[in-house]
Motif scaffolding. Structure first.
Motif, PDB file in Angstrom:
ATOM      1  N   HIS A 110      23.429   0.627  48.179  1.00  0.00           N
ATOM      2  CA  HIS A 110      24.589   1.070  48.963  1.00  0.00           C
ATOM      3  C   HIS A 110      24.193   1.319  50.417  1.00  0.00           C
ATOM      4  O   HIS A 110      24.877   0.877  51.351  1.00  0.00           O
ATOM      5  N   GLN A 111      23.052   2.009  50.596  1.00  0.00           N
ATOM      6  CA  GLN A 111      22.578   2.281  51.967  1.00  0.00           C
ATOM      7  C   GLN A 111      22.300   0.975  52.714  1.00  0.00           C
ATOM      8  O   GLN A 111      22.597   0.835  53.892  1.00  0.00           O
ATOM      9  N   ARG A 112      21.722   0.029  51.989  1.00  0.00           N
ATOM     10  CA  ARG A 112      21.405  -1.278  52.599  1.00  0.00           C
ATOM     11  C   ARG A 112      22.692  -1.963  53.072  1.00  0.00           C
ATOM     12  O   ARG A 112      22.767  -2.499  54.182  1.00  0.00           O
ATOM     13  N   ALA A 113      23.702  -1.958  52.191  1.00  0.00           N
ATOM     14  CA  ALA A 113      24.983  -2.591  52.539  1.00  0.00           C
ATOM     15  C   ALA A 113      25.603  -1.919  53.765  1.00  0.00           C
ATOM     16  O   ALA A 113      26.070  -2.593  54.693  1.00  0.00           O
ATOM     17  N   ASN A 114      25.592  -0.579  53.777  1.00  0.00           N
ATOM     18  CA  ASN A 114      26.136   0.167  54.926  1.00  0.00           C
ATOM     19  C   ASN A 114      25.403  -0.179  56.218  1.00  0.00           C
ATOM     20  O   ASN A 114      26.012  -0.392  57.271  1.00  0.00           O
ATOM     21  N   LEU A 115      24.091  -0.255  56.113  1.00  0.00           N
ATOM     22  CA  LEU A 115      23.244  -0.577  57.266  1.00  0.00           C
ATOM     23  C   LEU A 115      23.637  -1.931  57.867  1.00  0.00           C
ATOM     24  O   LEU A 115      23.622  -2.135  59.074  1.00  0.00           O
ATOM     25  N   LEU A 116      24.019  -2.853  56.967  1.00  0.00           N
ATOM     26  CA  LEU A 116      24.375  -4.210  57.408  1.00  0.00           C
ATOM     27  C   LEU A 116      25.860  -4.342  57.763  1.00  0.00           C
ATOM     28  O   LEU A 116      26.345  -5.434  58.054  1.00  0.00           O
ATOM     29  N   GLY A 117      26.577  -3.200  57.688  1.00  0.00           N
ATOM     30  CA  GLY A 117      27.973  -3.223  58.106  1.00  0.00           C
ATOM     31  C   GLY A 117      28.968  -3.495  56.988  1.00  0.00           C
ATOM     32  O   GLY A 117      30.116  -3.849  57.246  1.00  0.00           O
ATOM     33  N   TYR A 118      28.541  -3.336  55.751  1.00  0.00           N
ATOM     34  CA  TYR A 118      29.444  -3.564  54.616  1.00  0.00           C
ATOM     35  C   TYR A 118      29.806  -2.245  53.967  1.00  0.00           C
ATOM     36  O   TYR A 118      28.997  -1.318  53.951  1.00  0.00           O
ATOM     37  N   LYS A 119      31.019  -2.197  53.379  1.00  0.00           N
ATOM     38  CA  LYS A 119      31.503  -0.957  52.779  1.00  0.00           C
ATOM     39  C   LYS A 119      30.648  -0.566  51.568  1.00  0.00           C
ATOM     40  O   LYS A 119      30.290   0.590  51.380  1.00  0.00           O
ATOM     41  N   THR A 120      30.324  -1.559  50.707  1.00  0.00           N
ATOM     42  CA  THR A 120      29.506  -1.286  49.517  1.00  0.00           C
ATOM     43  C   THR A 120      28.621  -2.507  49.244  1.00  0.00           C
ATOM     44  O   THR A 120      28.817  -3.571  49.838  1.00  0.00           O
ATOM     45  N   HIS A 121      27.709  -2.341  48.285  1.00  0.00           N
ATOM     46  CA  HIS A 121      26.854  -3.455  47.862  1.00  0.00           C
ATOM     47  C   HIS A 121      27.712  -4.607  47.313  1.00  0.00           C
ATOM     48  O   HIS A 121      27.429  -5.781  47.554  1.00  0.00           O
ATOM     49  N   ALA A 122      28.782  -4.266  46.590  1.00  0.00           N
ATOM     50  CA  ALA A 122      29.665  -5.314  46.039  1.00  0.00           C
ATOM     51  C   ALA A 122      30.341  -6.102  47.158  1.00  0.00           C
ATOM     52  O   ALA A 122      30.468  -7.326  47.075  1.00  0.00           O
ATOM     53  N   HIS A 123      30.767  -5.426  48.215  1.00  0.00           N
ATOM     54  CA  HIS A 123      31.380  -6.140  49.350  1.00  0.00           C
ATOM     55  C   HIS A 123      30.360  -7.093  49.983  1.00  0.00           C
ATOM     56  O   HIS A 123      30.695  -8.220  50.356  1.00  0.00           O
TER      57      HIS A 123
END
Length: 671
Positions: A262-275
């Motif tokens: 989840h943190q990784r996804a947020n870092l890359l500008g995504y709401k969640t890992h699924a997004h």
């Protein structure tokens, strides 16, 4: 000399010792870095050839070494290999970050990407360029320095955690054995299962019978053993993997993995890992996946509840069972199926001798795709049980090397999978052909019987072989788009579509022959196999959807506040629950598909691909299951094309239209 650093065609398994891996991987990284430097230090203007293509061809040596090592870590591991895996995984993850976070390299890729409209590229070249640019942009190339550092830390942690997760599941599987010495406890079990359990006991120098959590031991026990208490013991042991108070507990690891993703996804500008994950899939968004799953659930749930009720009534009538438990499901379903369809899995097994099924799947591949499989003994293997084949086409031209590894062993993880030791690509005018492998855990031969497969094992073999065909028939220019390098919710289409041949009389007649008499499987059995194909399909569908929805729950929201895996699962399973809860069991702690394999935010793809496979097979049924024209269209537009174009475009070119769920619902008997 390190055999992994010499030039080799097929993997030199017998020459490799464990001490070769670390230096080989280090050297492979070094060579790959030098190849990257050559691209970034090129003073000429970035072009498609000197940047995009050059980058696709980097890391070949490293990829081959890593594929050998990690395939063995799944199929023939030991403590030493697991320890090496823990050491080298962060190196490889760090190296992956070195590429995607390399500013000079990204600048060159972006320059080519920004001029793509003027380049007159083919569809495949466009796809390569798009995929390459996105792999940088989606993995941190546009981040500031401190964020890049954070991303590297997250990726290193994730690679170690998923390895640890898998090691814990394997350790728990190996640690449990149910040792029985009273023959009365074996009531209900077929002779073949008793014999197999006796052989396990002998191998461990014990009297009696030993049952384990390996699928060929575990599944038959739950299906046939009359002793309900012992079924319960086995079921609870399987459900407790990674969920016990011991050194192999995976609860903390699961929470760490989902939070880091989840943190990784947020870092890359995504709401969640699924997004993040679904942006590059056919499904595109978590919302679409959930809508797709809920639509199917709406159709399947009434059928599932009705089927479950019938099973409860049946168990009550037969044995006075008041409340059906998870360890009762397979047992009473098998009995009910036998009663309804007069179909006994044990009656079918003599017709599915492993060697005959292999010949059958080869014959079907020959009729559909003009392939020939020659059993060869001069290809090096990692275990004496591994079979090797040379695959050629109708003209005798070489197509692929094929490895097959069929039986459970201590160092092999449960389940079945397809993998690759060498990708197909066209380099310097040469079409380099792939080396593909399938690994399974099928019923072993015993002292008195050959390996006789359950019908479920037959469909599993066809499934994995479908993946293998996708790898073997690859015919693309660039290795990163070759074979199974496709959108994850498209990858299951070739595997799932091939399973359909297991239910067809014309196909079964080719290989379903009694291992003693050679008699072809009686047509009444074939009819019953077909009739019973949709037996409890409502329950099966709900079960499969429950796993996909659990996966989306883990990865489609911020998991920071999840403290108890058990409570979280209870909520996630609320709409799909049929059996009473088992307090000492959890699913997630051994859900290897999403925490060790590549299925995170992607487990729904089995059902997604089922819609495609039912629709695709309907085309074969209309024209004939061995129709050359349809098979060629499937080969040319799906199997050989890899990820060179958008999956829906490839599918529509094969089928002439988009897939609708109607064929699946019809096949499943849900409409």
């Amino acid at each position: 000399m390190n055999p992994l650093l010499q030039d080799f065609n097929t993997a030199p398994f017998s020459k490799i010792s464990n001490t070769d891996y670390k230096p080989a991987i280090q050297k492979g990284i070094e060579i790959a870095k030098a190849e990257i430097d050559e691209i970034t230090q090129n003073f000429e203007t970035p072009t498609f050839e000197n940047t995009t293509v050059a980058l696709d061809f980097t890391g070949e040596r490293l990829n081959r070494i890593a594929s050998i090592f990690f395939n063995l870590n799944s199929a023939e591991t030991n403590d030493e290999i697991q320890k090496i895996a823990q050491e080298v995984s962060p190196w490889l993850s760090e190296f992956g970050n070195d590429i995607t976070l390399n500013e000079a390299l990204f600048k060159r890729v972006k320059t080519v990407f920004d001029t793509k409209e003027t380049l007159d590229l083919t569809a495949e070249q466009t796809m390569l360029l798009d995929k390459q640019y996105k792999s940088f942009a989606r993995n941190g190339a546009n981040l500031k320095e401190d964020a890049k550092l954070k991303l590297r830390k997250i990726d290193a942690s994730l690679s170690k955690l998923s390895l640890q997760f898998g090691e814990n599941v394997l350790a728990e599987t190996n640690a449990f054995e149910m040792h029985l010495t009273d023959e009365n406890d074996l009531a209900g079990l077929p002779e073949s299962e008793k014999e197999a359990a006796k052989e396990v006991a002998i191998s461990k120098e014990k009297e009696g019978w030993i049952f384990t959590l390996d699928y060929p031991s575990y599944i038959p026990f739950l299906t046939y053993a009359d002793n309900r208490e012992l079924r319960k013991k086995m079921a609870i042991a399987a459900g407790k993997k990674g969920f016990q108070e011991n050194e192999f507990n995976n609860e903390k690891i699961v929470l760490e993995i989902v939070n880091l993703r989840h943190q990784r996804a947020n870092l890359l500008g995504y709401k969640t890992h699924a997004h993040f994950v679904l942006e590059e899939r056919m499904a595109e968004t978590p919302e679409k996946v959930i809508e797709f799953s809920n639509n199917l659930l709406e159709k399947a749930k009434p059928a599932a509840l009705k089927e479950f009720k019938n099973l409860e009534i049946y168990a009550k009538k037969l044995d006075g069972i008041d409340r059906l438990q998870k360890w009762d499901g397979a047992y009473y379903s098998e009995k009910l199926k036998k009663e309804l369809f007069d179909l006994d899995q044990e009656l079918l097994k003599p017709y599915f001798k492993l060697e005959n099924v292999i010949d059958g799947v080869f014959e079907i591949a020959s009729r559909l795709f003009d392939l020939k499989f020659e059993d060869v003994s001069d290809i090096d293997t990692y275990h004496k049980e591994v079979k090797t084949y040379n695959v050629t086409d109708i003209n005798g031209d070489f197509v692929a090397v094929f490895y097959a590894d069929f039986h459970p062993r201590k160092g092999k993880r449960n389940g079945a999978w397809m993998t690759s030791y060498k990708s197909q690509q066209i380099k310097n005018g040469t079409n380099e052909r792939p080396h593909v492998s399938i690994v399974c855990n099928f019923t072993k031969p015993t002292a008195t019987k050959p390996s006789l497969l359950t019908f479920n094992e037959v469909t599993t073999l066809f499934h994995e072989f479908g993946h293998a065909l996708h790898g073997m028939l690859a015919n693309t220019t660039y290795n990163s788009l070759s074979g199974t390098s496709v959108s994850w919710d498209f990858v299951e289409l070739p595997s799932q579509v091939l399973e359909n041949w297991c239910f067809e009389k014309e196909a079964l007649e080719l290989f379903a022959k009694h291992y003693e008499t050679g008699a072809i499987i009686p047509m009444k059995y074939v009819e019953k196999i077909k009739e019973s194909a949709s037996f409890q399909e409502g329950m099966q569908t709900v079960r499969q959807l429950s796993f996909g929805l659990l996966d989306m729950q883990w990865h489609g929201q911020n998991p920071a506040n999840i403290l108890s895996i058990k409570e979280f699962e209870n909520t996630a399973f609320k709409e799909t629950k049929l059996y009473p809860e088992v307090a000492e069991n959890a699913m997630s702690t051994s859900f290897s598909h999403i925490f060790q394999g590549g299925y995170s935010a992607g487990y729904y793809s089995y059902k997604w691909a089922e819609v495609l496979d039912a629709d695709a097979f309907e085309y074969f049924l209309e024209e004939g299951i061995f129709n050359k024209e349809v098979a060629t269209k499937f080969k040319d537009n799906v199997l050989s094309k890899g990820g060179t174009e958008k999956p829906m475009e490839l599918y529509k070119r094969f089928r002439g239209k988009e897939a609708k769920p109607d064929a699946l619902l019809k096949r499943a008997g849900l409409i």
